[in-house]
Design a protein around this motif. Structure first.
Motif, PDB file in Angstrom:
ATOM      1  N   ARG A 196      64.286 -52.872  69.817  1.00 28.62           N
ATOM      2  CA  ARG A 196      65.457 -52.004  69.684  1.00 28.62           C
ATOM      3  C   ARG A 196      65.245 -51.048  68.523  1.00 28.62           C
ATOM      4  O   ARG A 196      64.906 -51.465  67.416  1.00 28.62           O
ATOM      5  CB  ARG A 196      66.693 -52.856  69.437  1.00 28.62           C
TER       6      ARG A 196
ATOM      7  N   ASP B  29      66.495 -48.993  65.630  1.00 31.14           N
ATOM      8  CA  ASP B  29      67.682 -49.035  64.777  1.00 31.14           C
ATOM      9  C   ASP B  29      67.893 -47.761  63.972  1.00 31.14           C
ATOM     10  O   ASP B  29      69.022 -47.363  63.727  1.00 31.14           O
ATOM     11  CB  ASP B  29      67.599 -50.220  63.807  1.00 31.14           C
ATOM     12  N   GLU B  30      66.811 -47.121  63.561  1.00 30.69           N
ATOM     13  CA  GLU B  30      66.940 -45.943  62.700  1.00 30.69           C
ATOM     14  C   GLU B  30      65.677 -45.104  62.788  1.00 30.69           C
ATOM     15  O   GLU B  30      64.573 -45.642  62.885  1.00 30.69           O
ATOM     16  CB  GLU B  30      67.155 -46.415  61.262  1.00 30.69           C
TER      17      GLU B  30
ATOM     18  N   ARG C  81      62.815 -47.820  62.054  1.00 28.58           N
ATOM     19  CA  ARG C  81      63.137 -49.224  61.816  1.00 28.58           C
ATOM     20  C   ARG C  81      63.536 -49.797  63.168  1.00 28.58           C
ATOM     21  O   ARG C  81      64.335 -49.210  63.891  1.00 28.58           O
ATOM     22  CB  ARG C  81      64.281 -49.369  60.825  1.00 28.58           C
ATOM     23  N   MET C  82      62.948 -50.952  63.465  1.00 32.32           N
ATOM     24  CA  MET C  82      63.215 -51.593  64.752  1.00 32.32           C
ATOM     25  C   MET C  82      63.642 -53.036  64.512  1.00 32.32           C
ATOM     26  O   MET C  82      63.322 -53.623  63.487  1.00 32.32           O
ATOM     27  CB  MET C  82      61.956 -51.557  65.623  1.00 32.32           C
ATOM     28  N   SER C  83      64.354 -53.604  65.482  1.00 31.97           N
ATOM     29  CA  SER C  83      64.745 -55.009  65.389  1.00 31.97           C
ATOM     30  C   SER C  83      64.393 -55.718  66.693  1.00 31.97           C
ATOM     31  O   SER C  83      64.198 -55.073  67.723  1.00 31.97           O
ATOM     32  CB  SER C  83      66.234 -55.138  65.087  1.00 31.97           C
ATOM     33  N   THR C  84      64.334 -57.034  66.631  1.00 32.00           N
ATOM     34  CA  THR C  84      63.919 -57.903  67.742  1.00 32.00           C
ATOM     35  C   THR C  84      62.697 -57.317  68.459  1.00 32.00           C
ATOM     36  O   THR C  84      62.753 -56.944  69.618  1.00 32.00           O
ATOM     37  CB  THR C  84      65.059 -58.151  68.747  1.00 32.00           C
TER      38      THR C  84
ATOM     39  N   GLU D 167      61.570 -60.202  63.731  1.00 35.36           N
ATOM     40  CA  GLU D 167      62.999 -59.882  63.708  1.00 35.36           C
ATOM     41  C   GLU D 167      63.243 -58.413  63.340  1.00 35.36           C
ATOM     42  O   GLU D 167      64.002 -57.715  63.984  1.00 35.36           O
ATOM     43  CB  GLU D 167      63.725 -60.804  62.724  1.00 35.36           C
ATOM     44  N   ARG D 168      62.609 -57.947  62.275  1.00 38.22           N
ATOM     45  CA  ARG D 168      62.770 -56.548  61.837  1.00 38.22           C
ATOM     46  C   ARG D 168      61.404 -55.973  61.492  1.00 38.22           C
ATOM     47  O   ARG D 168      60.544 -56.676  60.983  1.00 38.22           O
ATOM     48  CB  ARG D 168      63.662 -56.457  60.610  1.00 38.22           C
TER      49      ARG D 168
ATOM     50  N   TYR E 191      59.377 -52.127  60.153  1.00 34.59           N
ATOM     51  CA  TYR E 191      59.369 -50.727  59.709  1.00 34.59           C
ATOM     52  C   TYR E 191      58.066 -50.110  60.184  1.00 34.59           C
ATOM     53  O   TYR E 191      56.985 -50.684  59.993  1.00 34.59           O
ATOM     54  CB  TYR E 191      59.468 -50.650  58.183  1.00 34.59           C
TER      55      TYR E 191
END
Length: 132
Positions: A59, A61-62, A70-73, A87-88, A90
């Motif tokens: 996902r 995120d920014e 920045r991504m998550s999962t 989990e997170r 960059y």
């Protein structure tokens, strides 16, 4: 003398009207870039391929103006290795080779919606004259 002053006032009013409608050149240029489109994809699941052929699925995120993300999962798939869950994450913009856009994304609608959100957010912070 008086007609000249009236013409000057009319010109000033006309300039003010055109200034309100027209965005600054810097912002217009920013809205015509791929980074702007990536910023519109924030919140969606995308696939990012890096220069070293690593594939990131997660996902978004920014995204900033230098395409740093920045991504998550995130599922990180290295070349000839198993995928690893993070989990997170960059990602530096200079390391991104390309971003795969999901098939369900309508590019025109996504850009238009993001531009409207930016305009609404910007209008909250503009100074307005108080009427008395």
């Amino acid at each position: 003398m008086i007609p000249m002053m009236m013409k000057q006032k009319q010109k000033q009013k006309q300039k003010q009207k055109t200034r309100r409608k027209k965005l600054p050149r810097r912002i217009r240029r920013q809205r015509a870039t791929l980074v702007f489109f990536l910023q519109a994809l924030v919140g969606r699941r995308v696939v990012v391929e890096l220069r070293n052929e690593t594939e990131l699925r997660g996902r978004l995120d920014e995204v900033d103006e230098r395409m740093n993300a920045r991504m998550s999962t995130v599922s990180v798939k290295l070349v000839q290795r198993e995928a690893v869950r993070v989990e997170r994450l960059y990602v530096a913009g200079k390391e991104i080779r390309f971003v795969r856009i999901p098939d369900d994304v309508d590019v025109a609608k996504t850009l238009a919606g993001f531009e409207q959100r930016l305009d609404r957010a910007g209008s909250m912070y503009r100074r307005t004259k108080l009427r008395m």
